[in-house]
Design an enzyme around this catalytic site. Structure first.
Site: not given
Ligand SMILES: Cc1ncc(COP(=O)(O)O)c(C=O)c1O
Length: 413
Positions: A139, A224, A253
């Protein structure tokens, strides 16, 4: 009041989401929070084991972070974007010194998905290549680029066609990755531990192997760390566990200290050549604004000075072993417990069991949520300031909740 709030969701935000909240019994409105607790409109406290999906590593309303926000708010919250902005530089310098290896330059944005978008563009632009290799179950966010590299069709199908030249390989599988590698690959994007995929911890050799394959084929490695970053795994950045330096590291986050939205991508010098000819090739109006940058700097300082990653490691080792003991007691309900530090997944034999445990926990004033790409897994990402006594209470609540599911498991099956 909660009825009014849910009515508002129903009429002005998302009717179907309002029904989901009602169905799950989540009909209490949050009003404030402190440390690891959220307080509702009736003054009842809930222990937040989901930590706002990883946002509240430093806890709710950490006094130092709130004070930094007030000070910057009074001075200059947003930037003219014509004159240069000191808070942005202070944050970038701190990130350069705290991130591993020669990760040096930062691009700031406002969310995780934007950090991923930036990383994908920087990787394609700096290599002059098109193919991106991503992993199934991943994700990365829900804007087009991030959605395209995410690994679950459910969220992609209504929005086709996605960004082209993306290949998916099974997570944790270096042989499969090696088969996709070539001199056309611009980047490989991985989460050090898959979060929404169900807290999937890869074998120890995986990240070093991804690094080696990227080096061999001249591709950029994108880590990520939107969910794993900022201490939850027992390291400030999860790649440190594997002693790997990615070319691009995405954060969001908990970088905002539970107070401001902010995202960042930190890159090594060679990928930053994308900005050489045109420094404005990728921009964001609010990215790196003084208020968010000042807050993020304080969030980093608090995380390091209060030794929150170390705390996550110690509490996490203990909590995982206690949860595994519960698995022994309810083996037909709870299938496995895994994780690193205070990033923990509990996998149930059925999604229905996970749903009922969530509801039972909520009755006992504990917030826990399942992972987006695997509904059989409840994920724990509590604020790292959580007290051991609070976790002991949570363990009792887990025990009672598991017992309740165990008693009706045949009807749920
Ligand atoms: C690993 C990872 N990347 C990207 C995102 C996307 O972040 P956002 O919801 O701030 O766009 C998330 C959100 O849960 C995530 O867990």
């Amino acid at each position: 009041m909660p009825d009014d709030v849910l009515w508002g969701y129903e009429h002005f935000i998302n009717p179907s989401l309002a029904r989901t909240y009602r169905f799950m019994g989540l009909d209490h409105a949050e009003v404030t929070g402190e440390g690891a607790l959220v307080v509702d409109d009736e003054g009842q406290s809930y222990l937040d084991l989901a930590g706002g999906y990883g946002v509240f590593a430093q806890g709710y309303r950490h006094p130092r972070i709130i004070a930094a926000a007030h000070q910057q708010l009074d001075q200059m919250p947003l930037s003219s974007r014509v004159l240069v902005s000191p808070p942005q530089v202070a944050l970038a310098e701190r990130l350069a010194s705290l991130t591993p290896g020669d990760l040096t330059y930062s691009f700031f944005c406002n969310s995780g998905t934007e950090a991923v978008e930036a990383a994908l563009k920087i990787a394609r632009g700096s290599t002059g290549r098109r193919t991106i290799v991503a992993t199934t179950g991943a994700f990365h966010g829900k804007t087009y680029g991030a959605l395209s590299v995410s690994g679950r069709e459910l969220y992609q199908a209504p929005f086709l066609p996605l960004v082209p030249d993306i290949r998916h390989v099974p997570y944790g599988d270096l042989t499969a990755l090696a088969r996709e590698m070539s001199e056309e690959v611009a980047a490989v994007i991985v989460e050090p531990i898959q979060g929404e995929g169900g807290i999937v911890v890869p074998p120890d050799e995986y990240l070093p192997g991804v690094r080696a394959l990227c080096d061999q084929f001249g591709a950029a490695m994108i880590a990520d760390e939107v969910q794993t970053g900022m201490g939850h795994t027992g390291w400030l950045f999860a790649v440190e566990y594997s002693q790997v330096v990615p070319d691009l590291l995405c954060l969001a986050k908990a970088l905002g200290g539970g107070v401001m939205p902010i995202g960042a991508v930190v890159g090594r010098p060679w990928v930053w050549r994308i900005f050489d000819e045109n420094p404005l090739i990728h921009t964001s109006t609010f990215g790196g604004n003084p208020l968010a940058a000042r807050v993020a700097l304080e969030a980093l300082n608090v995380t390091v000075e209060e030794r929150l990653p170390e705390r996550a490691r110690e509490l996490g080792d203990w909590l995982i072993s206690e949860l595994r003991a519960l698995r022994e007691r309810y083996p037909e309900v709870l299938a496995s417990v895994r994780g690193r530090g205070l990033m923990i997944g509990l996998e149930f034999h059925q999604a229905g069991f996970a749903g009922m445990v969530m509801a039972e926990l909520f009755q006992r004033h504990i917030l826990a949520v399942y992972t987006l790409n695997n509904e059989r897994v409840i994920r724990l990402l509590p604020p790292l300031v959580v007290e051991r006594a609070q976790l002991e209470e949570a363990l009792m609540a887990f025990d009672q909740s598991l017992a309740a599911v165990n008693a009706v498991k045949d009807e749920l099956a």
